[in-house]
Design a protein around this motif. Structure first.
Motif, mmCIF file in Angstrom:
data_model
loop_
_atom_site.group_PDB
_atom_site.id
_atom_site.type_symbol
_atom_site.label_atom_id
_atom_site.label_comp_id
_atom_site.label_asym_id
_atom_site.label_seq_id
_atom_site.Cartn_x
_atom_site.Cartn_y
_atom_site.Cartn_z
ATOM 1 N N GLY A 171 63.168 32.315 -15.500
ATOM 2 C CA GLY A 171 61.816 31.776 -15.681
ATOM 3 C C GLY A 171 60.738 32.646 -15.064
ATOM 4 N N VAL A 172 59.479 32.212 -15.256
ATOM 5 C CA VAL A 172 58.325 32.929 -14.721
ATOM 6 C C VAL A 172 57.608 32.004 -13.755
ATOM 7 C CG1 VAL A 172 56.154 34.086 -15.332
ATOM 8 C CG2 VAL A 172 58.076 34.098 -16.946
ATOM 9 N N ASN A 173 57.318 32.532 -12.563
ATOM 10 C CA ASN A 173 56.644 31.748 -11.538
ATOM 11 C C ASN A 173 55.197 31.444 -11.975
ATOM 12 O OD1 ASN A 173 56.053 32.299 -8.018
ATOM 13 N ND2 ASN A 173 56.800 30.513 -9.051
ATOM 14 N N TYR A 179 58.186 27.023 -11.973
ATOM 15 C CA TYR A 179 58.507 28.086 -12.922
ATOM 16 C C TYR A 179 58.404 27.557 -14.339
ATOM 17 C CZ TYR A 179 60.533 30.128 -8.732
ATOM 18 O OH TYR A 179 60.703 30.608 -7.455
ATOM 19 N N LYS A 180 57.908 28.391 -15.259
ATOM 20 C CA LYS A 180 58.024 28.096 -16.697
ATOM 21 C C LYS A 180 59.365 28.688 -17.111
ATOM 22 C CE LYS A 180 56.068 27.468 -20.997
ATOM 23 N NZ LYS A 180 57.264 27.284 -21.774
ATOM 24 N N SER A 195 68.584 34.782 -11.890
ATOM 25 C CA SER A 195 67.922 34.431 -10.630
ATOM 26 C C SER A 195 68.948 33.738 -9.734
ATOM 27 C CB SER A 195 66.737 33.481 -10.885
ATOM 28 O OG SER A 195 67.228 32.189 -11.237
ATOM 29 N N TYR A 237 59.741 23.249 -17.603
ATOM 30 C CA TYR A 237 59.368 23.735 -16.268
ATOM 31 C C TYR A 237 60.481 23.427 -15.278
ATOM 32 C CZ TYR A 237 54.813 24.593 -18.180
ATOM 33 O OH TYR A 237 53.803 25.097 -18.947
#
Ligand code: UTP
Length: 283
Positions: A171-173, A179-180, A195, A237
């Motif tokens: 995901g992206v912070n 996170y998305k 991750s 999310y």
């Protein structure tokens, strides 16, 4: 919001204890695991709960039912503290039971609640996982879900040795601890893990999950996997859970959870610590 508590699994990792009793009924210090789970839902503001059961899971229903005979006897013997405690359990929430006819995976278990849930977002709390925190884990998730919408998953930072046992987030912070999610990878090899953020067993799911569950093929182990269905959703999310989480299906985590829970009681804390110190000295 309603909650679904899947509790139909076989509990093979905890055999032979689970041969003739549900793992969700294993006590953690002084209460069955699933009571902690129901209390977390209630403390998060949810009082309409669907428990997914299956073969051999009747003790779960009995535990949350009224027990006339027991209450009569406790009353007769003047054991009013126990009486109050036993009555409180059957008054915790409105609990409905749906049977999963074949243990076809977590995704399939959740799909059994479709008719009861309807078209609203709902919480999922695994019946074999307990959390310990100031703000209940499900409440933390509800707050993030209210802000971002979409399905929302509780995650924890895992030590390396646990990564291959969990679903891991790619995901992206988007802000601290949130996170998305691009993708969830089920039990990756350590070298391939995107991750160290592992899925913990608490979710808010949007109702489109049911269409996804119906359209996906069986995944790992020939079972309908919840992570595969979530991967088909657009808006997902994940948020780092602030607290401690225990997977009771794992014997070591069950043991640690019992010790930790005992330590929260002032009247037994010193005795437990003395015993542990004695064991350390002996070993
Ligand atoms: P687990 O992944 O721990 O599976 O389920 P399991 O079959 O119970 O345990 P092992 O691996 O055989 O030891 C997580 C939660 O999902 C429920 C379980 O009861 C548990 O609370 N579950 C799992 C179902 O309700 N149905 C299923 O088909 C599988």
């Amino acid at each position: 919001m309603k909650a679904v508590i899947p509790a139909a699994g076989l509990g093979t990792r905890f055999l032979p204890a689970t041969k003739a009793q549900p793992k969700e009924m294993l006590p953690v210090f002084n209460k069955p695991t699933i009571q902690y789970v129901v209390e977390e839902a209630v403390n998060s503001g949810i009082d309409d709960i669907i428990i997914i059961t299956g073969k051999g899971k009747r003790p779960i229903e009995d535990h949350f039912d009224k027990s006339f005979e027991l209450e009569y006897n406790l009353n007769l013997k003047g054991k009013y503290d126990y009486l109050e405690e036993v009555q409180a359990i059957s008054n915790l929430a409105d609990i409905f039971y749906v049977r999963q006819k074949k243990q076809n995976g977590l995704g399939d278990a959740i799909n059994c609640a479709k008719k009861h849930i309807g078209d609203e977002p709902f919480a999922v709390l695994l019946g074999d996982t307990i959390t310990y925190s100031e703000i209940p884990c499900t409440k933390q998730l509800i707050d993030v879900h209210k802000k971002y919408g979409g399905s929302t998953i509780a995650i924890e930072e895992l030590p390396e040795y646990k990564i291959e046992r969990y679903g891991i987030v790619d995901g992206v912070n988007v802000e601290e601890n949130i996170y998305k999610v691009n993708n969830l990878v089920e039990k990756p090899k350590l070298a391939d893990a995107p991750s160290n953020l592992g899925i913990t067993g608490r979710y808010i799911l949007t109702p489109d999950i049911f269409d996804k569950l119906n359209s996906i093929e069986a995944g790992v182990g020939g079972e309908i996997q919840l992570t595969d269905a979530i991967n088909e959703q657009e808006n997902v999310y994940a948020t780092t859970f602030e607290g401690t989480i225990y997977d009771i299906g794992n014997t070591m985590e069950w043991l640690k959870s019992s010790i930790d829970m005992a330590l929260t009681y002032d009247d037994v804390r010193d005795e437990v610590l003395d015993y542990l110190r004695q064991k350390i000295a002996e070993n």
